[in-house]
Write an enzyme that holds these catalytic residues in place. Structure first.
Site, PDB file in Angstrom:
ATOM      1  N   SER A   1       0.910  -1.351   0.040  1.00 41.14           N
ATOM      2  CA  SER A   1       0.139  -0.105   0.009  1.00 41.14           C
ATOM      3  C   SER A   1       0.910   1.204   0.146  1.00 41.14           C
ATOM      4  O   SER A   1       2.061   1.527   0.547  1.00 41.14           O
ATOM      5  CB  SER A   1      -1.144  -0.083   1.734  1.00 41.14           C
ATOM      6  OG  SER A   1       0.481  -0.046   1.838  1.00 41.14           O
TER       7      SER A   1
ATOM      8  N   GLY B   1       1.675   2.138   3.798  1.00 38.25           N
ATOM      9  CA  GLY B   1       2.987   0.962   4.137  1.00 38.25           C
ATOM     10  C   GLY B   1       3.788   1.768   3.659  1.00 38.25           C
ATOM     11  O   GLY B   1       5.386   1.616   4.446  1.00 38.25           O
TER      12      GLY B   1
ATOM     13  N   GLU C   1       6.673  -0.549  -4.496  1.00 36.21           N
ATOM     14  CA  GLU C   1       5.826  -0.763  -5.357  1.00 36.21           C
ATOM     15  C   GLU C   1       4.787  -0.538  -4.843  1.00 36.21           C
ATOM     16  O   GLU C   1       4.233  -1.271  -4.035  1.00 36.21           O
ATOM     17  CB  GLU C   1       5.806  -1.501  -6.298  1.00 36.21           C
ATOM     18  CG  GLU C   1       7.321  -1.930  -7.323  1.00 36.21           C
ATOM     19  CD  GLU C   1       7.689  -0.973  -8.426  1.00 36.21           C
ATOM     20  OE1 GLU C   1       6.782   0.021  -8.413  1.00 36.21           O
ATOM     21  OE2 GLU C   1       8.631  -0.644  -8.492  1.00 36.21           O
TER      22      GLU C   1
ATOM     23  N   CYS D   1      -3.335  -3.948  -8.352  1.00 34.67           N
ATOM     24  CA  CYS D   1      -2.860  -3.093  -8.876  1.00 34.67           C
ATOM     25  C   CYS D   1      -2.816  -2.817  -9.927  1.00 34.67           C
ATOM     26  O   CYS D   1      -2.789  -1.246  -9.884  1.00 34.67           O
ATOM     27  CB  CYS D   1      -0.791  -2.856  -8.358  1.00 34.67           C
ATOM     28  SG  CYS D   1      -0.116  -4.616  -9.151  1.00 34.67           S
TER      29      CYS D   1
HETATM   30  P1  NAP Z   1       0.343  -3.400   2.839  1.00 26.49           P
HETATM   31  O1  NAP Z   1      -0.711  -3.419   4.364  1.00 26.49           O
HETATM   32  O2  NAP Z   1       1.084  -1.746   2.735  1.00 26.49           O
HETATM   33  O3  NAP Z   1       1.529  -4.523   3.316  1.00 26.49           O
HETATM   34  C1  NAP Z   1       2.303  -5.143   2.667  1.00 26.49           C
HETATM   35  C2  NAP Z   1       3.919  -5.405   4.011  1.00 26.49           C
HETATM   36  O4  NAP Z   1       4.395  -4.317   4.174  1.00 26.49           O
HETATM   37  C3  NAP Z   1       3.076  -6.237   4.695  1.00 26.49           C
HETATM   38  O5  NAP Z   1       4.420  -7.010   5.103  1.00 26.49           O
HETATM   39  C4  NAP Z   1       3.140  -5.005   6.419  1.00 26.49           C
HETATM   40  O6  NAP Z   1       3.050  -6.137   7.519  1.00 26.49           O
HETATM   41  C5  NAP Z   1       3.881  -4.022   6.551  1.00 26.49           C
HETATM   42  N1  NAP Z   1       4.046  -3.260   5.935  1.00 26.49           N
HETATM   43  C6  NAP Z   1       2.654  -2.386   5.294  1.00 26.49           C
HETATM   44  N2  NAP Z   1       2.915  -0.853   6.609  1.00 26.49           N
HETATM   45  C7  NAP Z   1       3.521  -1.307   7.491  1.00 26.49           C
HETATM   46  C8  NAP Z   1       4.397  -0.147   8.173  1.00 26.49           C
HETATM   47  N3  NAP Z   1       3.765   1.034   8.497  1.00 26.49           N
HETATM   48  N4  NAP Z   1       5.628  -0.847   9.497  1.00 26.49           N
HETATM   49  C9  NAP Z   1       6.546  -1.942   8.279  1.00 26.49           C
HETATM   50  N5  NAP Z   1       5.920  -2.723   7.562  1.00 26.49           N
HETATM   51  C10 NAP Z   1       4.623  -2.318   7.131  1.00 26.49           C
HETATM   52  O7  NAP Z   1       0.071  -3.633   1.662  1.00 26.49           O
HETATM   53  P2  NAP Z   1      -0.944  -5.146   0.310  1.00 26.49           P
HETATM   54  O8  NAP Z   1      -2.243  -5.527   1.493  1.00 26.49           O
HETATM   55  O9  NAP Z   1       0.221  -5.958   1.238  1.00 26.49           O
HETATM   56  O10 NAP Z   1      -1.127  -4.866  -0.631  1.00 26.49           O
HETATM   57  C11 NAP Z   1      -1.873  -4.258  -1.211  1.00 26.49           C
HETATM   58  C12 NAP Z   1      -2.054  -2.758  -1.655  1.00 26.49           C
HETATM   59  O11 NAP Z   1      -0.663  -3.091  -2.674  1.00 26.49           O
HETATM   60  C13 NAP Z   1      -2.339  -2.260  -2.691  1.00 26.49           C
HETATM   61  O12 NAP Z   1      -2.395  -0.895  -2.999  1.00 26.49           O
HETATM   62  C14 NAP Z   1      -1.839  -2.631  -3.988  1.00 26.49           C
HETATM   63  O13 NAP Z   1      -2.335  -1.623  -5.071  1.00 26.49           O
HETATM   64  C15 NAP Z   1      -0.693  -2.921  -3.753  1.00 26.49           C
HETATM   65  N6  NAP Z   1      -0.205  -3.465  -4.842  1.00 26.49           N
HETATM   66  C16 NAP Z   1       1.018  -3.009  -5.526  1.00 26.49           C
HETATM   67  C17 NAP Z   1       1.514  -3.501  -6.507  1.00 26.49           C
HETATM   68  C18 NAP Z   1       2.399  -3.199  -7.322  1.00 26.49           C
HETATM   69  O14 NAP Z   1       3.721  -3.529  -8.261  1.00 26.49           O
HETATM   70  N7  NAP Z   1       2.121  -1.821  -7.422  1.00 26.49           N
HETATM   71  C19 NAP Z   1       1.482  -5.345  -6.278  1.00 26.49           C
HETATM   72  C20 NAP Z   1       0.692  -5.917  -5.313  1.00 26.49           C
HETATM   73  C21 NAP Z   1      -0.003  -4.300  -4.688  1.00 26.49           C
HETATM   74  P3  NAP Z   1       2.270  -6.728   7.766  1.00 26.49           P
HETATM   75  O15 NAP Z   1       2.424  -8.059   7.586  1.00 26.49           O
HETATM   76  O16 NAP Z   1       2.302  -7.172   9.470  1.00 26.49           O
HETATM   77  O17 NAP Z   1       0.554  -5.411   7.393  1.00 26.49           O
END
Ligand code: NAP
Length: 510
Positions: free
Chosen positions: A230, A233, A253, A289
């Site tokens: 996200s 994050g 990403e 995404c």
């Molecule tokens: P996420 O909630 O940001 O989590 C991704 C990873 O980061 C997880 O391991 C999470 O830990 C960790 N994390 C998040 N915030 C953190 C913080 N403040 N401090 C430390 N660690 C942190 O994202 P998601 O739910 O996996 O994915 C959904 C998002 O990803 C959507 O917005 C989507 O568009 C985007 N995405 C982008 C791409 C691309 O290529 N651009 C591809 C796929 C998805 P936890 O496991 O503890 O939650």
């Protein structure tokens, strides 16, 4: 870690919300220290490993994944609610991705060997012998995303490209699929054993505390980070990486709305355009995404018919189970908030039951779009927004005002070529990939792919996280001035023992 806090956590069944059997350890600072020190200890040996041996490791990981694919798919299905057929396809994609990087490493092109021929007679100063190649940056931390538990996770593109570059990898497993991560990590460990390589080249750390990821990004022995997830994050971890005493490259990403521009002739030419659009926005329950999140159309009778067909299709959609309870709650609250705002029309599919959500299509006009900059933020899930523009000039102005995205799509025919030509420069400036008369959801893994783009699509618009070029994120250039042949790395020896392509005085040669 606080002694009162639990030392284990459980995966959750995405269909029922109930915990699944098998406890996973909650790793913390101590495990980060151990893994990072061990990775640092093997980093030099690993970066100096022959290209052939590193390619062999990547192929072995691919084979191990294929051998264990049934078990991995079954577990990932329970943890993510993604269909088994889709997950089997993702195993294939992940294995192919590893094999592509094996090819890249075997070619030796990643060294990017460049020579400046010396000229001792040059006036007023002699020109020195300078040769340049790329070397691995050191241990890399990888954060996978919840929506691709295989292709963008433990053995996904970031891990594959970093191992290909010669960087040891520490993966922070996603809490949405710890069992899947564990099974995939076992495949990588088995491949390292088979290849007689140190286990410290790869470590999986698990845990449900944000402190784990933060400790990893700030650890002095970590030299780069690959993150898929996200905007919130990714931005928080990017800031931590830049605030370190030694800032490090952070390749995040993140999110994107993937704007799509549809010119009237394309609606006339393609009777199934609305069907294709709804199929793309609901693919994987809208958890891509690359989902087309905002569609810009011109106000015309054919556009009205397109919108009505899309709305009719949305009403017929089944409800969907999203990846996690957190993603579902965020989706529902963001959709409800948007639906309550003025100037927006809402079409939903049938009423969702307890753990499912309804696909939603919003429609507004360009006037209201301009008044509501928050509508440019991604809503992760099966939702999209159609914006009707008054005329082409209005559309062009909107295209110029958009933030960065992974993709930008244009639907047009030869009839609209002049308008297409005017839109393209604007789309090039906001996106990493332009799609013509297609849909952006699928991302091909190849040599030319770009999966990135200006912020917030990514934190580094000069790179890609998918495709062969992703390896360059984990390499840095080193120039060697006046070194004798015997001290030069093989990639830069005059005899070219690796048989690789090199550029000499600006011209590519063998
Ligand atoms: P996420 O909630 O940001 O989590 C991704 C990873 O980061 C997880 O391991 C999470 O830990 C960790 N994390 C998040 N915030 C953190 C913080 N403040 N401090 C430390 N660690 C942190 O994202 P998601 O739910 O996996 O994915 C959904 C998002 O990803 C959507 O917005 C989507 O568009 C985007 N995405 C982008 C791409 C691309 O290529 N651009 C591809 C796929 C998805 P936890 O496991 O503890 O939650």
């Amino acid at each position: 870690m606080n002694p009162q806090e639990p030392t284990t956590f459980y995966a959750v069944n995405a269909f029922t919300g109930e915990p699944l059997p098998t406890a996973f350890p909650v790793h913390g600072e101590q495990e980060v220290n151990q893994a990072a020190s061990a990775a640092q200890n093997v980093a030099r040996e690993f970066r100096q490993l022959s290209n052939a041996k590193r390619a062999s490791l990547l192929c072995s990981i691919a084979s191990e994944l294929e051998v264990k694919s049934e078990e991995i798919v079954a577990r990932a299905h329970l943890e993510t609610a993604l269909p088994e057929a889709r997950l089997s396809g993702e195993i294939g994609r992940t294995a192919n991705q590893l094999r592509l990087f094996a090819e890249v490493v075997s070619s030796g092109n990643h060294h990017q060997a460049i020579f400046d021929t010396p000229n001792p007679d040059r006036q007023p100063l002699p020109k020195p012998d300078i040769r340049r190649q790329q070397i691995a940056i050191g241990p890399v931390a990888v954060f996978g995303a919840s929506n691709f538990p295989l292709a963008f996770s433990t053995a996904g593109g970031d891990t594959a490209s970093a191992l290909a570059a010669g960087c040891p990898v520490i993966v922070k497993g996603h809490t949405a699929h710890p069992g899947t991560s564990q099974l995939v990590a076992e495949c990588i460990e088995a491949a390292l054993e088979k290849e007689c390589l140190p286990q410290a080249i790869f470590t999986l750390l698990q845990g449900n505390k944000r402190a784990l990821g933060q400790a990893l990004v700030t650890h002095p022995k970590i030299k780069g980070v690959g993150f898929t997830g996200s905007v919130g994050g990714g931005r928080a971890l990017f800031n931590l990486a830049q605030q370190r005493p030694e800032p490090i490259p952070f390749y995040g990403e993140l999110g994107a709305i993937n704007p799509t521009f549809i010119l009237p002739s394309a609606i006339r030419a393609n009777a199934s355009l609305a069907e294709e659009f709804v199929a793309s926005m609901t693919l994987g329950c809208g958890q891509f995404c690359t989902k087309p999140g905002v569609i810009f159309v011109l106000n015309s009778p054919e556009t009205q018919a397109f919108i009505e067909t899309a709305q009719g299709l949305i009403r017929q959609q089944s409800t969907a189970t999203l990846l996690t309870q957190g993603i579902r709650e965020t989706y529902e609250s963001e959709v409800d908030k948007r639906a309550s705002e003025t100037g927006i029309n809402v079409t939903r599919s049938e009423q969702a039951e307890a753990t499912n959500v309804s696909p939603v299509l919003f429609v507004t006009d360009s006037k209201n779009w301009r008044k509501n900059p928050q509508w440019e933020e991604e809503i992760f899930g099966p939702q999209s927004l159609i914006v009707t523009c008054e005329d082409f000039d209005d559309m062009l102005k909107l295209s110029d005002s958009l933030a960065g995205s992974l993709t930008a799509t244009l639907h047009a025919t030869a009839e609209d070529e002049e308008q297409a030509k005017q839109l393209l420069p604007s789309l090039e400036e906001i996106a990493g990939r332009l799609v013509f008369n297609g849909w952006p959801t699928g991302v091909e893994v190849g040599y030319a792919m770009v999966h990135g783009g200006p912020y917030p699509a990514s934190t580094n618009s000069a790179s890609t996280s998918v495709g062969a070029e992703a390896i360059h994120r984990w390499l840095r250039p080193v120039a060697y001035q006046a070194l004798p042949e015997s001290l030069l790395p093989d990639s830069l020896k005059a005899s070219n023992p690796l048989g690789i392509q090199r550029a000499i005085d600006g011209r590519v040669s063998q």
